[in-house]
Design a protein around this motif. Structure first.
Motif, PDB file in Angstrom:
ATOM      1  N   UNK A  97       0.834  -1.202   0.000  1.00  0.00           N
ATOM      2  CA  UNK A  97       0.000   0.000   0.000  1.00  0.00           C
ATOM      3  C   UNK A  97       0.869   1.253   0.000  1.00  0.00           C
ATOM      4  N   UNK A  98       1.986   1.210   0.725  1.00  0.00           N
ATOM      5  CA  UNK A  98       2.914   2.329   0.722  1.00  0.00           C
ATOM      6  C   UNK A  98       3.518   2.557  -0.652  1.00  0.00           C
ATOM      7  N   UNK A  99       3.866   1.465  -1.324  1.00  0.00           N
ATOM      8  CA  UNK A  99       4.414   1.564  -2.675  1.00  0.00           C
ATOM      9  C   UNK A  99       3.381   2.137  -3.637  1.00  0.00           C
ATOM     10  N   UNK A 100       2.128   1.700  -3.462  1.00  0.00           N
ATOM     11  CA  UNK A 100       1.047   2.223  -4.305  1.00  0.00           C
ATOM     12  C   UNK A 100       0.856   3.719  -4.063  1.00  0.00           C
ATOM     13  N   UNK A 101       0.966   4.128  -2.793  1.00  0.00           N
ATOM     14  CA  UNK A 101       0.833   5.536  -2.445  1.00  0.00           C
ATOM     15  C   UNK A 101       1.929   6.350  -3.127  1.00  0.00           C
ATOM     16  N   UNK A 152       3.705  10.318  -7.000  1.00  0.00           N
ATOM     17  CA  UNK A 152       4.762  10.679  -7.939  1.00  0.00           C
ATOM     18  C   UNK A 152       4.195  10.887  -9.341  1.00  0.00           C
ATOM     19  N   UNK A 153       3.267  10.003  -9.725  1.00  0.00           N
ATOM     20  CA  UNK A 153       2.626  10.135 -11.034  1.00  0.00           C
ATOM     21  C   UNK A 153       1.833  11.429 -11.130  1.00  0.00           C
ATOM     22  N   UNK A 154       1.351  11.915  -9.977  1.00  0.00           N
ATOM     23  CA  UNK A 154       0.599  13.171  -9.955  1.00  0.00           C
ATOM     24  C   UNK A 154       1.512  14.392 -10.061  1.00  0.00           C
ATOM     25  N   UNK A 182       0.786   0.700   6.258  1.00  0.00           N
ATOM     26  CA  UNK A 182       0.328   2.000   5.758  1.00  0.00           C
ATOM     27  C   UNK A 182      -1.078   2.305   6.276  1.00  0.00           C
ATOM     28  N   UNK A 183      -1.301   3.536   6.680  1.00  0.00           N
ATOM     29  CA  UNK A 183      -2.590   3.929   7.240  1.00  0.00           C
ATOM     30  C   UNK A 183      -3.718   3.879   6.223  1.00  0.00           C
ATOM     31  N   UNK A 184      -4.919   3.651   6.735  1.00  0.00           N
ATOM     32  CA  UNK A 184      -6.099   3.594   5.873  1.00  0.00           C
ATOM     33  C   UNK A 184      -7.182   4.534   6.407  1.00  0.00           C
TER      34      UNK A 184
END
Length: 357
Positions: free
Chosen positions: A96-100, A105-107, A121-123
């Motif tokens: 989830x951290x990697x997805x974040x 970064x893509x943004x 990672x927090x939800x």
């Protein structure tokens, strides 16, 4: 005329990065977990099973979020200048951290996360019903941010480079000492420091933390912006809670905004501006003890998808024009535009490019 290099790292955000677990739920689910719409709370033990239950019972979307990160991403989207914004917060060393990290970064945001190896990672459970939303945050790794991370040369360089700072009140529950360091830097260098009331529970249950975090005559959260030309954002519910907690005995949002603008200041050199959103009602802006109201963009009810992220988007849009040196009315207009775009979509998301003039 300003070049894109003039905007490199101009806006820095710090907060609690959370992966939104978003779904349209039913009233039975809200009742089961004692969830009220149009609210934001920290998860208690009774809420912990709800995240899995949401995944099992409803059509769930996973969206990189957290209040400050949402606002910074929206500001970046509005600016359309890669690297204009930076962000710090704590995530887990997990998928989830990697997805974040990938999403932010893509943004176009320059993210410098503290990665906690021992916590996930927090939800944030985003429960939507009838277009209205409630947020239940399980901070997990977001609660583990360390001021030592901020002090690292490569991270403090982001603070020094920025000219504008935005920190949601939620971060007061995690690292008030980090807020204090950034605030003091902003004060010493005449930069713009902004915060958000964020939620009624922050005003009500973290009042002492606010005051401890903001000394030098800054007796309330709002006063943090007095060191420089600064702003405080909030919505009408948060403003009324702030008023009650501080014994003002009024529910009138305009009067509350005026009182905020007239709080004792550490310095009289710069203006204090308070911006209160009221959903579909006009935005209230108080400056120098005077109030102006700005209408929001009307949206037919059938086009309303999800109010989650509306306030965050407003702040992001507002800040995107503030860093350009635009007048307050232009900042409000941009905030209303960004908010209007986001509430027509699921979560705090937006199309590839803004259509804002």
């Amino acid at each position: 005329m300003a070049s894109s290099s003039d905007f490199d790292g101009i806006l820095l955000g710090m907060g609690n990065p959370l992966l939104d677990v978003s779904a349209v739920v039913d009233q039975d689910f809200l009742t089961k977990y004692d969830i009220k719409l149009n609210n934001a709370i920290l998860a208690e033990d009774k809420h912990l099973p709800m995240y899995d239950e949401m995944s099992e019972k409803f059509n769930v979307e996973y969206i990189a979020g957290g209040a400050t990160q949402n606002s910074i991403k929206v500001a970046q989207w509005m600016l359309q200048i890669p690297g204009a914004t930076s962000y710090m917060g704590s995530i887990g060393k997990d998928k989830y951290g990697e997805a974040m990290k990938k999403d932010a970064t893509a943004a176009g945001v320059n993210v410098h996360y503290y990665e906690d190896e021992s916590t996930s990672t927090g939800t944030c459970g985003v429960c939507v019903l009838g277009g209205e939303r409630s947020l239940i945050a399980n901070l997990s790794a977001a609660n583990c941010y360390k001021v030592e991370h901020l002090k690292k040369p490569e991270n403090w360089a982001l603070v020094e480079k920025a000219k504008f700072y935005y920190i949601a009140g939620f971060f007061l529950t995690v690292s008030p000492e980090s807020i204090q360091l950034v605030r003091e830097h902003a004060a010493a260098h005449n930069k713009v420091f902004t915060m958000n009331l964020s939620a009624p529970f922050i005003c009500e249950f973290f009042k002492d933390v606010q005051e401890k975090c903001l000394p030098l005559k800054c007796m309330h959260l709002i006063s943090c912006v007095d060191q420089v030309h600064g702003l405080c954002f909030g919505n009408e519910t948060e403003a009324r809670t702030f008023s009650r907690v501080h014994g003002w005995e009024t529910d009138d949002v305009e009067q509350i905004a005026i009182k905020i603008s007239q709080l004792p200041k550490a310095t009289g050199t710069y203006k204090r501006t308070t911006v209160i959103t009221q959903g579909a009602d006009p935005v209230v802006v108080a400056e120098d003890g005077k109030v102006k109201k700005y209408p929001v963009i009307h949206l037919p009810k059938e086009k309303l998808v999800d109010t989650n992220g509306a306030g965050d988007a407003f702040v992001g849009g507002f800040l995107s024009q503030l860093v350009h040196g635009k007048a307050i009315e232009d900042c409000v207009r941009a905030g209303c535009y960004a908010s209007n775009v986001v509430i027509q979509r699921s979560g705090c998301t937006y199309p590839q490019k803004p259509d804002f003039n």
